[in-house]
Design a protein around this motif. Structure first.
Motif, PDB file in Angstrom:
ATOM      1  N   GLY A 108       0.786  -1.226   0.000  1.00  0.00           N
ATOM      2  CA  GLY A 108       0.000   0.000   0.000  1.00  0.00           C
ATOM      3  C   GLY A 108       0.817   1.274   0.000  1.00  0.00           C
ATOM      4  N   ALA A 109       2.141   1.168   0.090  1.00  0.00           N
ATOM      5  CA  ALA A 109       2.989   2.366   0.115  1.00  0.00           C
ATOM      6  C   ALA A 109       2.823   3.155  -1.173  1.00  0.00           C
ATOM      7  CB  ALA A 109       4.447   1.962   0.321  1.00  0.00           C
ATOM      8  N   GLN A 110       2.823   4.485  -1.047  1.00  0.00           N
ATOM      9  CA  GLN A 110       2.548   5.366  -2.181  1.00  0.00           C
ATOM     10  C   GLN A 110       3.783   6.167  -2.591  1.00  0.00           C
ATOM     11  OE1 GLN A 110      -0.622   5.428  -3.898  1.00  0.00           O
ATOM     12  NE2 GLN A 110      -0.519   3.523  -2.702  1.00  0.00           N
ATOM     13  N   PRO A 111       3.879   6.547  -3.869  1.00  0.00           N
ATOM     14  CA  PRO A 111       5.073   7.262  -4.359  1.00  0.00           C
ATOM     15  C   PRO A 111       5.269   8.611  -3.669  1.00  0.00           C
ATOM     16  CG  PRO A 111       3.740   6.431  -6.183  1.00  0.00           C
ATOM     17  CD  PRO A 111       2.922   6.254  -4.948  1.00  0.00           C
ATOM     18  N   VAL A 112       6.528   8.950  -3.478  1.00  0.00           N
ATOM     19  CA  VAL A 112       6.927  10.268  -2.963  1.00  0.00           C
ATOM     20  C   VAL A 112       7.530  11.046  -4.126  1.00  0.00           C
ATOM     21  CG1 VAL A 112       8.377  11.490  -1.298  1.00  0.00           C
ATOM     22  CG2 VAL A 112       7.361   9.286  -0.688  1.00  0.00           C
ATOM     23  N   LYS A 113       7.134  12.304  -4.284  1.00  0.00           N
ATOM     24  CA  LYS A 113       7.572  13.072  -5.452  1.00  0.00           C
ATOM     25  C   LYS A 113       8.979  13.627  -5.313  1.00  0.00           C
ATOM     26  CE  LYS A 113       2.951  14.594  -6.871  1.00  0.00           C
ATOM     27  NZ  LYS A 113       2.086  15.783  -7.119  1.00  0.00           N
ATOM     28  N   ASN A 114       9.343  14.057  -4.088  1.00  0.00           N
ATOM     29  CA  ASN A 114      10.587  14.811  -3.932  1.00  0.00           C
ATOM     30  C   ASN A 114      11.472  14.228  -2.849  1.00  0.00           C
ATOM     31  OD1 ASN A 114       9.770  16.944  -5.811  1.00  0.00           O
ATOM     32  ND2 ASN A 114       8.317  17.543  -4.214  1.00  0.00           N
ATOM     33  N   SER A 115      12.740  14.603  -2.912  1.00  0.00           N
ATOM     34  CA  SER A 115      13.728  14.263  -1.889  1.00  0.00           C
ATOM     35  C   SER A 115      14.702  15.426  -1.800  1.00  0.00           C
ATOM     36  CB  SER A 115      14.465  12.976  -2.277  1.00  0.00           C
ATOM     37  OG  SER A 115      15.477  12.671  -1.339  1.00  0.00           O
ATOM     38  N   ARG A 116      15.310  15.577  -0.639  1.00  0.00           N
ATOM     39  CA  ARG A 116      16.336  16.609  -0.497  1.00  0.00           C
ATOM     40  C   ARG A 116      17.711  15.974  -0.631  1.00  0.00           C
ATOM     41  NH1 ARG A 116      14.187  21.433   0.635  1.00  0.00           N
ATOM     42  NH2 ARG A 116      12.211  21.490   1.777  1.00  0.00           N
ATOM     43  N   ASP A 117      18.548  16.575  -1.487  1.00  0.00           N
ATOM     44  CA  ASP A 117      19.882  16.032  -1.687  1.00  0.00           C
ATOM     45  C   ASP A 117      20.788  16.454  -0.530  1.00  0.00           C
ATOM     46  OD1 ASP A 117      20.637  18.667  -2.128  1.00  0.00           O
ATOM     47  OD2 ASP A 117      20.921  18.419  -4.290  1.00  0.00           O
ATOM     48  N   GLN A 118      22.079  16.180  -0.649  1.00  0.00           N
ATOM     49  CA  GLN A 118      23.016  16.462   0.441  1.00  0.00           C
ATOM     50  C   GLN A 118      23.068  17.933   0.817  1.00  0.00           C
ATOM     51  OE1 GLN A 118      26.258  14.262  -1.601  1.00  0.00           O
ATOM     52  NE2 GLN A 118      26.695  13.494   0.434  1.00  0.00           N
ATOM     53  N   ASP A 119      22.773  18.805  -0.120  1.00  0.00           N
ATOM     54  CA  ASP A 119      22.800  20.239   0.134  1.00  0.00           C
ATOM     55  C   ASP A 119      21.443  20.793   0.532  1.00  0.00           C
ATOM     56  OD1 ASP A 119      25.581  20.577  -0.567  1.00  0.00           O
ATOM     57  OD2 ASP A 119      24.973  20.189  -2.637  1.00  0.00           O
ATOM     58  N   GLY A 120      20.457  19.916   0.703  1.00  0.00           N
ATOM     59  CA  GLY A 120      19.138  20.367   1.107  1.00  0.00           C
ATOM     60  C   GLY A 120      18.255  20.828  -0.035  1.00  0.00           C
TER      61      GLY A 120
ATOM     62  N   HIS B 274      16.085   6.554  -2.409  1.00  0.00           N
ATOM     63  CA  HIS B 274      15.538   7.529  -1.465  1.00  0.00           C
ATOM     64  C   HIS B 274      14.321   6.986  -0.719  1.00  0.00           C
ATOM     65  CE1 HIS B 274      17.945  10.908  -3.145  1.00  0.00           C
ATOM     66  NE2 HIS B 274      17.839  10.199  -4.256  1.00  0.00           N
ATOM     67  N   GLN B 275      13.364   6.406  -1.433  1.00  0.00           N
ATOM     68  CA  GLN B 275      12.079   6.052  -0.830  1.00  0.00           C
ATOM     69  C   GLN B 275      11.755   4.570  -0.843  1.00  0.00           C
ATOM     70  OE1 GLN B 275       8.458   6.836  -3.303  1.00  0.00           O
ATOM     71  NE2 GLN B 275       9.857   8.082  -4.527  1.00  0.00           N
ATOM     72  N   GLY B 276      12.522   3.752  -1.562  1.00  0.00           N
ATOM     73  CA  GLY B 276      12.190   2.336  -1.620  1.00  0.00           C
ATOM     74  C   GLY B 276      10.832   2.126  -2.264  1.00  0.00           C
ATOM     75  N   PHE B 277       9.926   1.441  -1.546  1.00  0.00           N
ATOM     76  CA  PHE B 277       8.609   1.147  -2.091  1.00  0.00           C
ATOM     77  C   PHE B 277       7.624   2.292  -1.894  1.00  0.00           C
ATOM     78  CE2 PHE B 277      10.696  -2.867  -1.792  1.00  0.00           C
ATOM     79  CZ  PHE B 277      10.189  -3.623  -2.850  1.00  0.00           C
ATOM     80  N   GLY B 278       8.050   3.373  -1.219  1.00  0.00           N
ATOM     81  CA  GLY B 278       7.205   4.542  -1.093  1.00  0.00           C
ATOM     82  C   GLY B 278       6.868   4.897   0.347  1.00  0.00           C
ATOM     83  N   ALA B 279       5.889   5.788   0.501  1.00  0.00           N
ATOM     84  CA  ALA B 279       5.483   6.293   1.811  1.00  0.00           C
ATOM     85  C   ALA B 279       4.364   5.442   2.391  1.00  0.00           C
ATOM     86  CB  ALA B 279       5.023   7.744   1.692  1.00  0.00           C
ATOM     87  N   VAL B 280       4.435   5.199   3.684  1.00  0.00           N
ATOM     88  CA  VAL B 280       3.414   4.406   4.358  1.00  0.00           C
ATOM     89  C   VAL B 280       2.040   5.038   4.129  1.00  0.00           C
ATOM     90  CG1 VAL B 280       3.809   5.669   6.525  1.00  0.00           C
ATOM     91  CG2 VAL B 280       2.686   3.432   6.566  1.00  0.00           C
ATOM     92  N   ASN B 281       1.059   4.189   3.847  1.00  0.00           N
ATOM     93  CA  ASN B 281      -0.296   4.672   3.613  1.00  0.00           C
ATOM     94  C   ASN B 281      -1.266   3.570   4.000  1.00  0.00           C
ATOM     95  OD1 ASN B 281      -2.817   5.539   2.447  1.00  0.00           O
ATOM     96  ND2 ASN B 281      -1.635   6.991   1.209  1.00  0.00           N
ATOM     97  N   LEU B 282      -1.748   3.626   5.221  1.00  0.00           N
ATOM     98  CA  LEU B 282      -2.611   2.568   5.742  1.00  0.00           C
ATOM     99  C   LEU B 282      -3.935   2.511   4.992  1.00  0.00           C
ATOM    100  CD1 LEU B 282      -2.520   0.417   7.943  1.00  0.00           C
ATOM    101  CD2 LEU B 282      -3.649   2.016   9.480  1.00  0.00           C
TER     102      LEU B 282
END
Length: 821
Positions: free
Chosen positions: A651-663, A674-682
């Motif tokens: 049920g994990a859902q996609p995450v659009k963005n990530s912050r790199d080493q410089d933020g 960054h996110q693997g299978f996505g964000a937890v979504n019960l």
């Protein structure tokens, strides 16, 4: 300055006249060894010793696995006995030795290769079944460690063997640790006038303790007394070997201090700074020549997976539906929390009766009379949590206040209970791992299961990234492989910032586990969450597996604050006063993959509650079970850890963005580092009657044998809220002894045959964003929205390349969407 390492003279070890030690071919030429007389390297520059690290590292072992073994199989003239004479640890022809035995038959699976091993080796003179261990399995080659008689019958093709020499026993980082070049954090914490704390880091170097692990030999006494006797004999042998050599200045090494870990068959050698680096490395090299020695590795520092902390008042923001639903509260669930302890008197955990006295024990004493804490395992006789971390984690998972009308202070599973396992203690301003934690971890986790704690929260990690497979990962994998009801949830680590080097491959040493859920952190605030936090550690693992598995809220997380925690931090919370007599009601807001992990543990408890409350019904005929979203106690079922894992990742859902080493925000996609299978979504993992009208099908702990295919059938329908089809396969793999280029032992494949309505041509879908089958991960997910009504989907589960001695494995499967079947 350049010196030549003196060879270790041949001598006969005490008590075993049949063995004599010889020089192994490392190092082959002159090497530069940083001696104790030279100044320590500058903290901001870590020197490298590539000519030492190459032969002593995993790279050398992989060369043996992937090059020499293949060469032997392909070239008739390759004489393995000559290699034996050059590299083996003992010289007598009839001595028992350890071999790397491989089967290079590319036409068969790992299980078929094992059967050939069984035919040729089992029953051979000197063979010891206790010391027969799988080490490597790919489509082309399978390898095992085997202890057998050197003079036993020659192996027939397709088997071949290579001596397990001293060089192959050194794990990554051992040489750096021995030479005092292992990197470490130097942390400086300051408190500003704005009542916040900030941590700054720089990289320094240090010498690490070294762990020497012995084979679990049924003929050897590896209890505490027996282990000490063996190691003392080795120290004595080393002293005798020094006599008459040009290494006599190293005689002080034999007086080195050490501790024993008999449950792990290991000796921890203290790395004394006063001991010359040259001498210490020479001593470790000497130990590697013993056939009894399995591995030599650095002892890694572990820490709580917390990031910078800003102590503020409770925000009042409720958890979103993605991780919490009103009908699930954690009732009947127990979560074991291994951490820095817990403030028993905090309002999140306290009892209505203030006269109740909590119990501490090392034998797993369980009490049902407490409202929250039913088990407290600690080596100390007090309940204080001077770090405050464990209290904060337990509050995130299951905190609930005694007073009514304070729902904003509830944890994810407010009606769940807590089993505390204190593994960190606060000393000299920092948290340190309690002595013998690694040795006793499996035992104390098993005591948690006696309290019905089948979900374990581990919000801690290594102080520096360790993306290769580690002994800690092996301990976690062994627990989960042998206890199918258990699930361990682990923090990925907070090494994503620029100070830590590369953002990718920055996982902590537990996070590389194959079987646990490894959790990364998302930024979370009033606007929700859709960005992976900068500090969150990234994958993949060294062998290319997807990590982290999932990401969850890891910033602006408010939870309980321990009354006995760091006084300097505590001073900034004086404005938050208790309103309930002497009871502690203080809270603070923090961030880190620790918090994200705790939230996932609470969510996992809700999933487990869902199955146990009877929301799902098993098939009477061994097929797919179904979940209706309506609770029925007649259908109560205790799910395996693999099924809970599959449910969350499906049920994990996609995450659009990530912050790199410089933020800086960058784009990210599912299955990446960054996110693997996505964000937890019960709300996408489980159908709840009032919120969902889509289908959920599952199988749990289904046995599949090597080469078998299991097929399931679905017909897509219209009229559901969920427009995509998602199916996830999970299984618990066996633990490894060493890291390798391929850490997966048993490969089960998931593919889906798609037959579109009105078309005669079939399409094939493959997992994890690949266009081919996945042979690295033990989680495989296929998700598609490119489907229409009446399309037919046929998921196929295949025992593609199993290596287990039984020739079978158990898997769990979850499918969601709008379908019949």
């Amino acid at each position: 300055k350049p010196i030549k390492q003196a060879p270790i003279s041949s001598t006969t070890p005490k008590g075993d006249p049949s063995k004599s030690l010889v020089t192994a071919p490392i190092p082959p030429k002159e090497i530069d060894i940083i001696t104790g007389d030279q100044p320590r390297p500058s903290p901001d520059r870590i020197p490298t010793v590539p000519h030492l690290n190459i032969p002593f590292s995993l790279d050398y072992f992989d060369k043996i696995l992937l090059t020499d073994t293949r060469r032997y199989y392909e070239e008739e003239e390759f004489n393995i006995d000559e290699r034996w004479e050059e590299e083996i640890n003992v010289s007598r022809n009839n001595a028992i030795g350890t071999f790397l035995v491989c089967n290079g038959d590319e036409k068969v699976s790992g299980y078929a290769r094992f059967q050939e091993i069984e035919r040729q080796i089992f029953g051979q003179p000197g063979f010891k079944n206790k010391n027969f261990s799988a080490i490597f399995n790919t489509k082309e080659t399978s390898c095992w460690f085997v202890r057998m008689n050197k003079g036993s019958s020659a192996l027939r093709k397709p088997l071949y063997r290579i001596p397990f020499n001293g060089a192959m026993k050194f794990e990554r980082g051992t040489v750096d640790g021995a030479l005092g070049l292992a990197p470490q954090y130097i942390k400086e914490t300051s408190h500003s006038e704005k009542k916040t704390t900030s941590d700054t880091y720089k990289i320094g170097t240090k010498a690490t303790d070294i762990e020497v692990t012995l084979w679990e030999d049924p003929d050897e006494n590896l209890s505490s007394d027996g282990l000490e006797q063996i190691f003392e004999r080795m120290l004595s042998d080393y002293g005798e070997n020094l006599a008459g050599s040009n290494m006599t200045h190293c005689s002080g090494v034999k007086d080195i201090r050490y501790t024993l870990e008999p449950k792990l068959h290991a000796v921890i050698i203290e790395r004394l700074i006063k001991c010359s680096r040259e001498c210490f490395l020479n001593f470790l090299y000497f130990l590697s020549l013993y056939d009894q020695v399995l591995s030599i590795a650095p002892v890694e520092d572990l820490s709580l997976a917390k990031s910078d902390v800003t102590p503020i008042a409770m925000s009042g923001e409720a958890y979103p539906a993605a991780i919490s639903v009103p009908s699930l509260t954690g009732k009947g669930q127990v979560i074991q929390v291994s951490d820095s302890g817990l403030d028993f008197n905090h309002d999140f955990f306290a009892d209505d009766d203030n006269n109740l006295t909590p119990e501490i024990s090392l034998d797993g004493f369980i009490t049902e009379k407490h409202r929250k804490v039913i088990q407290y395992i600690s080596t100390q006789d007090r309940f204080e949590d001077m770090e405050g971390h464990g209290t904060h984690m337990a509050g995130c998972i299951a905190g609930s206040t005694l007073s009514s009308g304070k729902r904003e202070k509830l944890g994810i599973a407010p009606n769940a209970k807590i089993a505390v396992y204190k593994i960190f203690e606060f000393k000299d301003g920092r948290s340190e791992l309690v002595t013998n934690t690694k040795e006793m971890f499996e035992h104390y986790v098993s005591l948690g299961r006696k309290a019905d704690a089948y979900i374990h929260n581990a919000s801690w990690t290594s102080t520096l990234p360790k993306n290769h497979y580690t002994k800690w990962a092996a301990i976690v994998d062994s627990i989960l492989f042998n206890n199918h009801m258990q699930l361990i949830i682990i923090a990925a680590g907070n090494h994503g910032k620029k100070i830590d080097g590369e953002q990718e491959k920055s996982l902590g040493m537990l996070g590389v586990s194959k079987n646990a859920i490894t959790v990364g952190a998302l930024e979370w605030g009033k606007s929700g969450y859709n960005c992976v936090a900068q500090f969150s550690s990234r994958g993949p693992t060294a062998d290319g597996r997807i990590k982290p598995d999932i990401v969850g809220p890891g910033t602006n997380i408010t939870s309980a604050f321990s009354q006995s925690a760091n006084p300097e931090l505590k001073n900034y919370l004086k404005t938050i006063t208790s309103t309930n007599g002497d009871r502690n009601e203080w809270t603070f807001t923090g961030m880190g993959t620790s918090q994200a992990t705790a939230i996932l543990s609470g969510t996992a408890a809700l999933v487990r509650e869902y199955f146990m409350d009877g929301y799902c019904k098993l098939s009477k005929y061994g097929g797919l079970g179904s979940c209706t979203g309506q609770a029925d106690q007649r259908n109560t079922y205790k799910p395996s850890g693999a099924l809970i894992k599959a449910t969350l990742l499906n049920g994990a859902q996609p995450v659009k963005n990530s912050r790199d080493q410089d933020g800086i925000k960058i784009r990210t996609k599912v299955y990446d580092s960054h996110q693997g299978f996505g964000a937890v979504n019960l709300s996408r993992s489980l159908p709840i009657n009032t919120q969902s009208n889509w289908q959920f099908r599952f199988v749990d702990q289904q046995t599949i044998t090597d080469g078998d295919n299991h097929k399931f059938y679905f017909i897509i329908q219209e009229g559901c809220d969920l427009k995509e089809f998602s199916i996830t396969l999970t299984w618990m793999d066996e633990a490894r002894i060493f890291s390798s280029t391929h850490d997966l032992f048993n490969d089960i494949d998931l593919s889906v045959k798609l037959d579109r309505f009105g078309s005669s041509k079939s399409e094939w879908l493959y997992p994890n964003g690949l266009g081919v089958k996945d042979n690295k991960n033990n989680v495989e997910r296929i998700r598609t929205s490119d489907i229409s009504a009446k399309d037919r989907l046929t998921p196929i589960i295949k025992g593609a390349n199993l290596m287990s001695q039984s020739g079978s494995m158990k898997y769990s499967l979850v499918a969601t969407g709008c379908f019949t079947g």
